[in-house]
Design an enzyme around this catalytic site. Structure first.
Site, PDB file in Angstrom:
ATOM      1  CG  HIS A  18     -40.437 -50.693 -28.327  1.00  0.00           C
ATOM      2  ND1 HIS A  18     -41.343 -49.786 -28.826  1.00  0.00           N
ATOM      3  CD2 HIS A  18     -40.188 -50.283 -27.056  1.00  0.00           C
ATOM      4  CE1 HIS A  18     -41.635 -48.889 -27.902  1.00  0.00           C
ATOM      5  NE2 HIS A  18     -40.939 -49.162 -26.825  1.00  0.00           N
ATOM      6  CG  HIS A  41     -37.807 -42.727 -17.931  1.00  0.00           C
ATOM      7  ND1 HIS A  41     -36.788 -43.459 -17.411  1.00  0.00           N
ATOM      8  CD2 HIS A  41     -37.542 -41.430 -17.614  1.00  0.00           C
ATOM      9  CE1 HIS A  41     -35.930 -42.646 -16.801  1.00  0.00           C
ATOM     10  NE2 HIS A  41     -36.366 -41.409 -16.907  1.00  0.00           N
ATOM     11  CB  SER A  91     -41.334 -50.220 -22.921  1.00  0.00           C
ATOM     12  OG  SER A  91     -41.606 -48.998 -22.275  1.00  0.00           O
ATOM     13  CD  GLU A 109     -44.786 -40.991 -17.634  1.00  0.00           C
ATOM     14  OE1 GLU A 109     -44.070 -41.696 -18.341  1.00  0.00           O
ATOM     15  OE2 GLU A 109     -44.633 -39.734 -17.546  1.00  0.00           O
ATOM     16  CG  ASP A 155     -37.391 -45.027 -23.360  1.00  0.00           C
ATOM     17  OD1 ASP A 155     -36.504 -44.405 -23.973  1.00  0.00           O
ATOM     18  OD2 ASP A 155     -38.500 -45.304 -23.853  1.00  0.00           O
TER      19      ASP A 155
HETATM   20  C1  LIG Z   1     -39.436 -41.885 -24.123  1.00  0.00           C
HETATM   21  S1  LIG Z   1     -40.866 -41.809 -23.129  1.00  0.00           S
HETATM   22  C2  LIG Z   1     -41.127 -43.460 -22.605  1.00  0.00           C
HETATM   23  C3  LIG Z   1     -41.548 -44.420 -23.650  1.00  0.00           C
HETATM   24  C4  LIG Z   1     -41.741 -45.823 -23.146  1.00  0.00           C
HETATM   25  N1  LIG Z   1     -40.595 -46.295 -22.368  1.00  0.00           N
HETATM   26  C5  LIG Z   1     -41.943 -46.776 -24.296  1.00  0.00           C
HETATM   27  O1  LIG Z   1     -40.962 -47.358 -24.775  1.00  0.00           O
HETATM   28  O2  LIG Z   1     -43.079 -46.964 -24.700  1.00  0.00           O
HETATM   29  C6  LIG Z   1     -40.249 -41.082 -21.639  1.00  0.00           C
HETATM   30  C7  LIG Z   1     -41.297 -40.924 -20.525  1.00  0.00           C
HETATM   31  O3  LIG Z   1     -40.613 -40.577 -19.327  1.00  0.00           O
HETATM   32  C8  LIG Z   1     -41.425 -39.696 -18.591  1.00  0.00           C
HETATM   33  N2  LIG Z   1     -40.518 -39.011 -17.652  1.00  0.00           N
HETATM   34  C9  LIG Z   1     -39.713 -37.945 -17.891  1.00  0.00           C
HETATM   35  N3  LIG Z   1     -38.964 -37.662 -16.801  1.00  0.00           N
HETATM   36  C10 LIG Z   1     -39.294 -38.588 -15.864  1.00  0.00           C
HETATM   37  C11 LIG Z   1     -38.831 -38.847 -14.547  1.00  0.00           C
HETATM   38  N4  LIG Z   1     -37.884 -38.084 -13.975  1.00  0.00           N
HETATM   39  N5  LIG Z   1     -39.363 -39.880 -13.882  1.00  0.00           N
HETATM   40  C12 LIG Z   1     -40.315 -40.674 -14.446  1.00  0.00           C
HETATM   41  N6  LIG Z   1     -40.794 -40.479 -15.691  1.00  0.00           N
HETATM   42  C13 LIG Z   1     -40.283 -39.449 -16.397  1.00  0.00           C
HETATM   43  C14 LIG Z   1     -42.075 -38.824 -19.642  1.00  0.00           C
HETATM   44  O4  LIG Z   1     -43.270 -38.250 -19.149  1.00  0.00           O
HETATM   45  C15 LIG Z   1     -42.305 -39.822 -20.775  1.00  0.00           C
HETATM   46  O5  LIG Z   1     -43.607 -40.366 -20.708  1.00  0.00           O
END
Ligand SMILES: C[S@@+](CC[C@H](N)C(=O)[O-])C[C@H]1O[C@@H](n2cnc3c(N)ncnc32)[C@H](O)[C@@H]1O
Length: 271
Positions: A18, A41, A91, A109, A155
């Site tokens: 971040h 993500h 993010s 998501e 992410d």
């Molecule tokens: C590390 S977290 C994201 C945190 C966010 N980017 C932040 O910085 O606040 C990863 C997210 O990706 C989602 N996720 C996992 N596999 C995914 C996919 N194939 N496509 C989209 N989202 C996915 C998960 O549900 C989770 O909410």
């Protein structure tokens, strides 16, 4: 899909990602022409560090908990945005805070409940579109950008085997589809070998202008632990390398306190 970011929000990995994201977004906002952010993500967008999930792991205490008194220096911009948010901004909330009126934010998501929470959070913001679809499929569907400038943040929670390979392929694909876009891609550092293979794959992919910014909590001798993490940045804006060095050093001074800790900023491919 077992990963829920609510257990990890505000941890050292979020701080690295971040703080650098804020620097990249500020650079994009320096030019008056509109830009777009694609967050593949996205998570739920904003987190409550008093909630049961965050309390159970307490991870934020070794991350943002060590930074909250900062008012000056390279982390002041990021920490100021966290303080202003009231919760812990993920993010999507950080990007929304830095977008101007004509800019756009596409959030992806896949987790049904997290997607619903995210959609609710941005229901009233006309700049934001929230998608429930697979991240890597979204990369193909949502690039290039109509604005022709902006940033893709990837992410992944790295829950599935083969994630470094998928990420390297996605970076290559975005670069082919939309050459000038800034890309930021988070990755875990457990053992050395998978990270070395990831960097090699990127170096050999033909993608130009790649940096790897890493924060190391300790020597990665026990590959069962998260010993550090990194952010790949493609097409970093002018001045980012210098800003990133200061941010990494400031994070190390507050967060990476064990023996063997440190940071690195490596150029993987030239401009
Ligand atoms: C590390 S977290 C994201 C945190 C966010 N980017 C932040 O910085 O606040 C990863 C997210 O990706 C989602 N996720 C996992 N596999 C995914 C996919 N194939 N496509 C989209 N989202 C996915 C998960 O549900 C989770 O909410």
């Amino acid at each position: 899909m077992n990963y829920r970011h609510a257990f990890h929000a505000g941890n050292f990995a979020d701080c690295l990602k971040h703080a650098l994201l804020v620097s990249l977004l500020r650079a994009l906002a320096r030019k008056p022409t509109p830009f777009r952010v694609l967050d593949t993500h996205a998570g739920i967008g904003r987190y409550d560090l008093d909630a049961e999930e965050a309390r159970r792991t307490g991870e934020w205490q070794q991350g943002i908990g060590r930074l909250m008194d900062i008012t000056e220096g390279p982390l002041a911009d990021y920490v100021g945005l966290v303080r202003a948010d009231g919760g812990y901004p993920g993010s999507p909330a950080l990007a929304a805070a830095l977008l101007r009126t004509g800019d756009a934010l596409a959030l992806v998501e896949l987790h049904a409940a997290d997607h619903a929470t995210l959609r609710e959070l941005f229901r009233r913001d006309p700049r934001v579109a929230v998608h429930k679809r697979d991240a890597f499929e979204a990369v193909r569907a949502l690039t290039p950008f109509p604005e022709r400038r902006g940033l893709v943040l990837m992410d992944s929670p790295f829950e599935q085997p083969g994630e470094y390979e998928r990420l390297a392929a996605a970076i290559g694909e975005i670069s082919r589809r939309a050459r000038g876009l800034v890309q930021a891609a988070w990755y875990p550092i457990k053992g050395r070998a998978p990270v070395r293979a990831f960097h090699t794959a990127l170096r050999e992919s033909g993608v130009r202008d790649i940096l790897a910014a890493e924060l190391h909590l300790r020597e990665p001798t026990d590959a069962a632990r998260l010993n550090g993490c990194g952010l790949i940045v493609v097409n970093a804006p002018h001045g980012f390398e210098e800003a990133a060095r200061s941010i990494l050093e400031a994070l190390r001074a507050r967060i990476s306190l064990e023996a063997g800790a440190g940071w690195s900023l490596t150029r993987i491919a030239d401009e």
